[in-house]
Design an enzyme around this catalytic site. Structure first.
Site, PDB file in Angstrom:
ATOM      1  N   CYS A 107       0.867  -1.327   0.340  1.00  0.00           N
ATOM      2  CA  CYS A 107       0.147   0.176   0.200  1.00  0.00           C
ATOM      3  C   CYS A 107       0.700   1.402  -0.100  1.00  0.00           C
ATOM      4  CB  CYS A 107      -0.847  -0.184   0.889  1.00  0.00           C
ATOM      5  SG  CYS A 107      -2.206   1.198   1.205  1.00  0.00           S
ATOM      6  N   HIS A 150      -8.966  -3.738  -2.064  1.00  0.00           N
ATOM      7  CA  HIS A 150      -7.975  -2.997  -1.513  1.00  0.00           C
ATOM      8  C   HIS A 150      -8.291  -1.675  -1.377  1.00  0.00           C
ATOM      9  CE1 HIS A 150      -4.085  -2.335  -0.100  1.00  0.00           C
ATOM     10  NE2 HIS A 150      -4.514  -1.021  -0.668  1.00  0.00           N
ATOM     11  N   GLU A 151      -8.851  -1.397  -3.171  1.00  0.00           N
ATOM     12  CA  GLU A 151      -8.679   0.410  -2.825  1.00  0.00           C
ATOM     13  C   GLU A 151     -10.443   0.913  -1.797  1.00  0.00           C
ATOM     14  OE1 GLU A 151      -6.326   2.248  -3.480  1.00  0.00           O
ATOM     15  OE2 GLU A 151      -5.339   0.394  -4.237  1.00  0.00           O
ATOM     16  N   HIS A 154      -9.981   1.576   1.318  1.00  0.00           N
ATOM     17  CA  HIS A 154      -9.292   2.354   2.610  1.00  0.00           C
ATOM     18  C   HIS A 154     -11.028   3.014   2.123  1.00  0.00           C
ATOM     19  CE1 HIS A 154      -5.345   2.296   2.010  1.00  0.00           C
ATOM     20  NE2 HIS A 154      -5.368   1.589   0.815  1.00  0.00           N
TER      21      HIS A 154
HETATM   22 NI    NI Z   1      -3.927   1.242   0.029  1.00  0.00          NI
END
Ligand code: NI
Length: 199
Positions: A107, A150-151, A154
């Site tokens: 990341c 993954h995004e 966030h």
């Molecule tokens: Ni990330």
């Protein structure tokens, strides 16, 4: 000219906030361009708005051509990575999930730290809006599906560290303790600086 934005580091509270939906699409194109510039500068494959300090439901995800050619590629002759697609996903949500994959993630907010043990869904369908607010839909699998998950995490204040299975997470965090502590110090210093600048 697009601008490289400062990336918020592990320890910055904005990375732990649940991002708010985007309602106003004005200026979003410019933000997305700056985020893309930032992502390319740091060699990332995705970047979410909270990582540049904005708790809004928006991220970008890059798809490189080498991912698909990798299987045929010769070991010593790594193919050039060619940007195939750059997705800007606003107010995204996953509407279908299937299968499982376990793979490597890092990341840009946790630089230099990688885990090989991050489980994700193998196939997803994501519904989102583009920078103009038009509804879009994408089916993705494998690596792109991983990047999108993954995004999207966030936007919920979730980091890949949180996805490492519990029995592996403790030794992982221990192994990277000093790096993570250093990031937390840098994150705090950045916020102090930002506060001083803004008065
Ligand atoms: Ni990330």
């Amino acid at each position: 000219m697009a601008e490289v934005l400062p990336i918020r580091l592990y320890g910055d509270p904005v990375l732990r906030k649940k991002a708010l939906p985007v309602g106003d699409f004005s200026g979003l194109g410019e933000l997305a361009e700056n985020m893309a510039e930032t992502m390319f500068e740091y060699g990332g494959v995705g970047l979410a708005a909270p990582q540049v300090g904005l708790a809004r439901r928006l991220f970008i995800a890059a798809e490189y051509a080498f991912e698909e050619e990798e299987a045929e590629a010769d070991e010593d002759e790594r193919p050039r990575s060619v940007l195939k697609n750059l997705y800007v996903m606003v107010n995204p949500r996953i509407t279908y999930r299937a299968g499982e994959q376990v793979g490597t993630e890092g990341c840009l907010s946790i630089p230099g730290v990688y885990s090989d043990d991050v489980p994700r869904d193998l196939q997803i369908r994501v519904e989102y809006q583009d920078v103009q607010g038009e509804p879009r839909e994408l089916e993705a699998e494998g690596y792109l599906a991983r990047v999108i998950q993954h995004e999207l995490d966030h936007l919920e204040g979730v980091l890949f560290l949180d996805r490492i299975p519990a029995e592996l997470r403790r030794p992982f965090m221990e192994e990277h303790r000093s790096e993570l502590a250093e990031m937390q110090r840098k994150a705090k210093a950045f916020l102090r600086e930002l506060k001083a600048e803004r008065g």
